[in-house]
Design a protein around this motif. Structure first.
Motif, PDB file in Angstrom:
ATOM      1  N   GLU A 143       0.825  -1.209   0.000  1.00 24.90           N
ATOM      2  CA  GLU A 143       0.000   0.000   0.000  1.00 24.90           C
ATOM      3  C   GLU A 143       0.854   1.252   0.000  1.00 24.90           C
ATOM      4  O   GLU A 143       0.543   2.239  -0.689  1.00 24.90           O
ATOM      5  CB  GLU A 143      -0.924  -0.008   1.219  1.00 24.90           C
ATOM      6  N   LEU A 144       1.947   1.252   0.746  1.00 22.97           N
ATOM      7  CA  LEU A 144       2.846   2.404   0.783  1.00 22.97           C
ATOM      8  C   LEU A 144       3.478   2.650  -0.579  1.00 22.97           C
ATOM      9  O   LEU A 144       3.548   3.789  -1.060  1.00 22.97           O
ATOM     10  CB  LEU A 144       3.936   2.176   1.824  1.00 22.97           C
ATOM     11  N   LEU A 145       3.961   1.575  -1.220  1.00 24.87           N
ATOM     12  CA  LEU A 145       4.609   1.727  -2.526  1.00 24.87           C
ATOM     13  C   LEU A 145       3.615   2.210  -3.576  1.00 24.87           C
ATOM     14  O   LEU A 145       3.938   3.071  -4.401  1.00 24.87           O
ATOM     15  CB  LEU A 145       5.237   0.400  -2.949  1.00 24.87           C
ATOM     16  N   SER A 146       2.412   1.662  -3.544  1.00 23.76           N
ATOM     17  CA  SER A 146       1.394   2.091  -4.506  1.00 23.76           C
ATOM     18  C   SER A 146       1.042   3.560  -4.309  1.00 23.76           C
ATOM     19  O   SER A 146       0.876   4.310  -5.280  1.00 23.76           O
ATOM     20  CB  SER A 146       0.145   1.220  -4.338  1.00 23.76           C
ATOM     21  N   TRP A 147       0.943   3.969  -3.052  1.00 19.83           N
ATOM     22  CA  TRP A 147       0.648   5.378  -2.746  1.00 19.83           C
ATOM     23  C   TRP A 147       1.741   6.305  -3.245  1.00 19.83           C
ATOM     24  O   TRP A 147       1.476   7.314  -3.907  1.00 19.83           O
ATOM     25  CB  TRP A 147       0.465   5.521  -1.236  1.00 19.83           C
ATOM     26  N   ALA A 148       2.992   5.977  -2.959  1.00 16.40           N
ATOM     27  CA  ALA A 148       4.113   6.833  -3.361  1.00 16.40           C
ATOM     28  C   ALA A 148       4.262   6.866  -4.881  1.00 16.40           C
ATOM     29  O   ALA A 148       4.509   7.926  -5.470  1.00 16.40           O
ATOM     30  CB  ALA A 148       5.404   6.349  -2.707  1.00 16.40           C
ATOM     31  N   ASN A 149       4.120   5.729  -5.533  1.00 14.11           N
ATOM     32  CA  ASN A 149       4.279   5.670  -6.986  1.00 14.11           C
ATOM     33  C   ASN A 149       3.197   6.464  -7.703  1.00 14.11           C
ATOM     34  O   ASN A 149       3.478   7.171  -8.675  1.00 14.11           O
ATOM     35  CB  ASN A 149       4.254   4.215  -7.452  1.00 14.11           C
ATOM     36  N   SER A 150       1.964   6.367  -7.236  1.00 11.56           N
ATOM     37  CA  SER A 150       0.861   7.027  -7.939  1.00 11.56           C
ATOM     38  C   SER A 150       0.851   8.539  -7.719  1.00 11.56           C
ATOM     39  O   SER A 150       0.568   9.294  -8.635  1.00 11.56           O
ATOM     40  CB  SER A 150      -0.478   6.422  -7.487  1.00 11.56           C
ATOM     41  N   LEU A 151       1.211   8.976  -6.522  1.00 12.27           N
ATOM     42  CA  LEU A 151       1.120  10.401  -6.223  1.00 12.27           C
ATOM     43  C   LEU A 151       2.368  11.176  -6.605  1.00 12.27           C
ATOM     44  O   LEU A 151       2.298  12.372  -6.868  1.00 12.27           O
ATOM     45  CB  LEU A 151       0.821  10.621  -4.730  1.00 12.27           C
ATOM     46  N   PHE A 152       3.525  10.513  -6.660  1.00  8.33           N
ATOM     47  CA  PHE A 152       4.780  11.229  -6.896  1.00  8.33           C
ATOM     48  C   PHE A 152       5.524  10.729  -8.140  1.00  8.33           C
ATOM     49  O   PHE A 152       6.722  10.960  -8.268  1.00  8.33           O
ATOM     50  CB  PHE A 152       5.675  11.120  -5.661  1.00  8.33           C
ATOM     51  N   ALA A 153       4.818  10.055  -9.036  1.00  9.91           N
ATOM     52  CA  ALA A 153       5.397   9.627 -10.315  1.00  9.91           C
ATOM     53  C   ALA A 153       6.684   8.844 -10.112  1.00  9.91           C
ATOM     54  O   ALA A 153       7.710   9.141 -10.706  1.00  9.91           O
ATOM     55  CB  ALA A 153       5.636  10.838 -11.223  1.00  9.91           C
ATOM     56  N   LEU A 154       6.631   7.834  -9.269  1.00  7.75           N
ATOM     57  CA  LEU A 154       7.788   6.996  -8.980  1.00  7.75           C
ATOM     58  C   LEU A 154       7.541   5.579  -9.475  1.00  7.75           C
ATOM     59  O   LEU A 154       6.414   5.199  -9.805  1.00  7.75           O
ATOM     60  CB  LEU A 154       8.065   6.973  -7.469  1.00  7.75           C
ATOM     61  N   ASN A 155       8.603   4.795  -9.503  1.00  3.94           N
ATOM     62  CA  ASN A 155       8.515   3.381  -9.864  1.00  3.94           C
ATOM     63  C   ASN A 155       9.190   2.533  -8.792  1.00  3.94           C
ATOM     64  O   ASN A 155       9.983   1.640  -9.078  1.00  3.94           O
ATOM     65  CB  ASN A 155       9.190   3.123 -11.222  1.00  3.94           C
ATOM     66  N   LEU A 156       8.879   2.812  -7.543  1.00  2.00           N
ATOM     67  CA  LEU A 156       9.484   2.081  -6.431  1.00  2.00           C
ATOM     68  C   LEU A 156       8.986   0.644  -6.408  1.00  2.00           C
ATOM     69  O   LEU A 156       7.794   0.384  -6.598  1.00  2.00           O
ATOM     70  CB  LEU A 156       9.130   2.759  -5.103  1.00  2.00           C
ATOM     71  N   THR A 157       9.897  -0.282  -6.167  1.00  2.00           N
ATOM     72  CA  THR A 157       9.540  -1.695  -6.032  1.00  2.00           C
ATOM     73  C   THR A 157       9.797  -2.212  -4.625  1.00  2.00           C
ATOM     74  O   THR A 157       9.327  -3.283  -4.269  1.00  2.00           O
ATOM     75  CB  THR A 157      10.335  -2.551  -7.038  1.00  2.00           C
ATOM     76  N   LYS A 158      10.554  -1.459  -3.829  1.00  2.00           N
ATOM     77  CA  LYS A 158      10.816  -1.844  -2.450  1.00  2.00           C
ATOM     78  C   LYS A 158      11.096  -0.588  -1.635  1.00  2.00           C
ATOM     79  O   LYS A 158      11.613   0.412  -2.149  1.00  2.00           O
ATOM     80  CB  LYS A 158      11.984  -2.829  -2.348  1.00  2.00           C
ATOM     81  N   VAL A 159      10.778  -0.660  -0.354  1.00  3.46           N
ATOM     82  CA  VAL A 159      10.915   0.515   0.497  1.00  3.46           C
ATOM     83  C   VAL A 159      12.374   0.883   0.735  1.00  3.46           C
ATOM     84  O   VAL A 159      12.691   2.032   1.066  1.00  3.46           O
ATOM     85  CB  VAL A 159      10.209   0.287   1.851  1.00  3.46           C
ATOM     86  N   GLU A 160      13.285  -0.065   0.544  1.00  2.00           N
ATOM     87  CA  GLU A 160      14.702   0.224   0.748  1.00  2.00           C
ATOM     88  C   GLU A 160      15.225   1.272  -0.229  1.00  2.00           C
ATOM     89  O   GLU A 160      16.255   1.906   0.017  1.00  2.00           O
ATOM     90  CB  GLU A 160      15.539  -1.054   0.612  1.00  2.00           C
ATOM     91  N   GLN A 161      14.536   1.462  -1.357  1.00  2.00           N
ATOM     92  CA  GLN A 161      14.963   2.465  -2.332  1.00  2.00           C
ATOM     93  C   GLN A 161      14.764   3.888  -1.817  1.00  2.00           C
ATOM     94  O   GLN A 161      15.292   4.822  -2.398  1.00  2.00           O
ATOM     95  CB  GLN A 161      14.185   2.259  -3.638  1.00  2.00           C
ATOM     96  N   CYS A 162      14.029   4.042  -0.721  1.00  2.00           N
ATOM     97  CA  CYS A 162      13.834   5.362  -0.114  1.00  2.00           C
ATOM     98  C   CYS A 162      14.960   5.730   0.839  1.00  2.00           C
ATOM     99  O   CYS A 162      14.936   6.814   1.431  1.00  2.00           O
ATOM    100  CB  CYS A 162      12.513   5.407   0.647  1.00  2.00           C
ATOM    101  N   SER A 163      15.947   4.847   0.994  1.00  2.00           N
ATOM    102  CA  SER A 163      16.959   5.038   2.040  1.00  2.00           C
ATOM    103  C   SER A 163      17.858   6.249   1.802  1.00  2.00           C
ATOM    104  O   SER A 163      18.494   6.718   2.742  1.00  2.00           O
ATOM    105  CB  SER A 163      17.829   3.777   2.154  1.00  2.00           C
ATOM    106  N   ASN A 164      17.956   6.760   0.567  1.00  2.00           N
ATOM    107  CA  ASN A 164      18.825   7.925   0.349  1.00  2.00           C
ATOM    108  C   ASN A 164      18.151   9.240   0.756  1.00  2.00           C
ATOM    109  O   ASN A 164      18.773  10.292   0.698  1.00  2.00           O
ATOM    110  CB  ASN A 164      19.297   7.995  -1.108  1.00  2.00           C
TER     111      ASN A 164
END
Length: 300
Positions: free
Chosen positions: A47-68
């Protein structure tokens, strides 16, 4: 409600700063009381990844990609336009020393907006799943409570010549990186145009065909939801207790192992079976604040 800059305030302070938002300030203060048992920390990864991808034009597949820290900076930038120096955010950061400046930018934005949240940079930059999951859960809750509404062009706010693949956005024609908050009332797009999130718009059913849900059914679903939520909290508390107990007994076994390893190379001629059993029992029944014989022999 966004208020204009009061008279007499230096012009260098942005009128969009959250300092001029009395209602937002109350929300920000309430965010400091969000604990681990809050419903915000039970939002699933998908749910978090879907929310971030849809609202902020991202293609995140895992939460670890937010670590930077770049994603966290953009979410706060959407909540408080102009409070984050997005030109300093390095979207391509991978190593720890490259990611830390992003968290400095985020901390500066927190200070400007009076957000009382401690950022555990040392844990987040390591790219661990649990740490970044909890941070993303918290920041989603913050977004839901403070986003002022309206349009936000996420792609235009990324000042990066070579962003990673997950930050380049979707190739879909309808995705423009525009997000709408819970408090906004975006206009419904036409059926052929698709939604602003890149998802085809749903056709509206005639009002006469809308299935009616009785008040009793709604109350029943709410009651069932509360029961399930309480059950999840109880299970989490049980798991925490079991993990603590596991670690306690594992440490006991480790201390006994150290005692045996100390006696193998240098056997004590005066050591008898009864003395050895007594040392083992002393380890087993020792409390956390007591000195154990295994640790004494290791020090010797």
């Amino acid at each position: 409600v966004w208020a204009q800059r009061p008279a007499g305030v230096p012009a260098r302070l942005s009128p969009w700063s959250c300092c001029w938002v009395p209602l937002g300030a109350l929300v920000i203060r309430s965010m400091s009381s969000v604990g681990r048992m809050d419903g915000a920390f039970f939002v699933s990864r998908s749910e978090l990844l879907s929310w971030a991808n849809s609202l902020f034009a991202l293609n995140l597949t895992k939460v670890e990609q937010c670590s930077n820290g770049a994603v966290y900076c953009q979410i706060i930038d959407a909540c408080h336009p102009g409070s984050v120096t997005m030109k300093k955010v390095n979207w391509a950061a991978r190593a720890d020393h490259e990611s830390i400046p992003n968290y400095k930018v985020l901390q500066q934005a927190f200070d400007r907006c009076q957000i009382q949240k401690h950022i555990e940079v040392d844990k987040l930059v390591r790219g661990k799943y649990q740490d970044n999951l909890e941070m993303l859960q918290w920041i989603k809750t913050y977004f839901d409570r403070t986003f002022p509404g309206g349009d936000y062009d996420a792609l235009a706010r990324r000042f990066s010549d070579n962003p990673p693949d997950w930050a380049k956005g979707s190739d879909g024609p309808s995705l423009g990186g525009r997000a709408f908050g819970a408090g906004a009332a975006p206009t419904r797009p036409a059926a052929s145009a698709g939604s602003s999130f890149g998802v085809p718009a749903r056709r509206e059913m005639p009002r006469g065909r809308t299935p009616a849900i009785s008040r009793t059914e709604i109350d029943g679903m709410r009651e069932e939801h509360e029961k399930l939520r309480e059950e999840v909290v109880d299970l989490k508390i049980t798991v925490d207790g079991l993990e603590t107990e596991r670690d306690f007994y594992f440490q006991k076994l480790r201390d006994i192992e150290i005692l045996c390893q100390a006696l193998e190379p240098n056997p004590d001629p005066n050591m008898t079976v009864a003395m050895f059993v007594e040392d083992v029992q002393r380890i087993l029944y020792a409390k956390d604040d007591e000195e154990e014989p295994g640790g004494e022999q290791q020090a010797q």
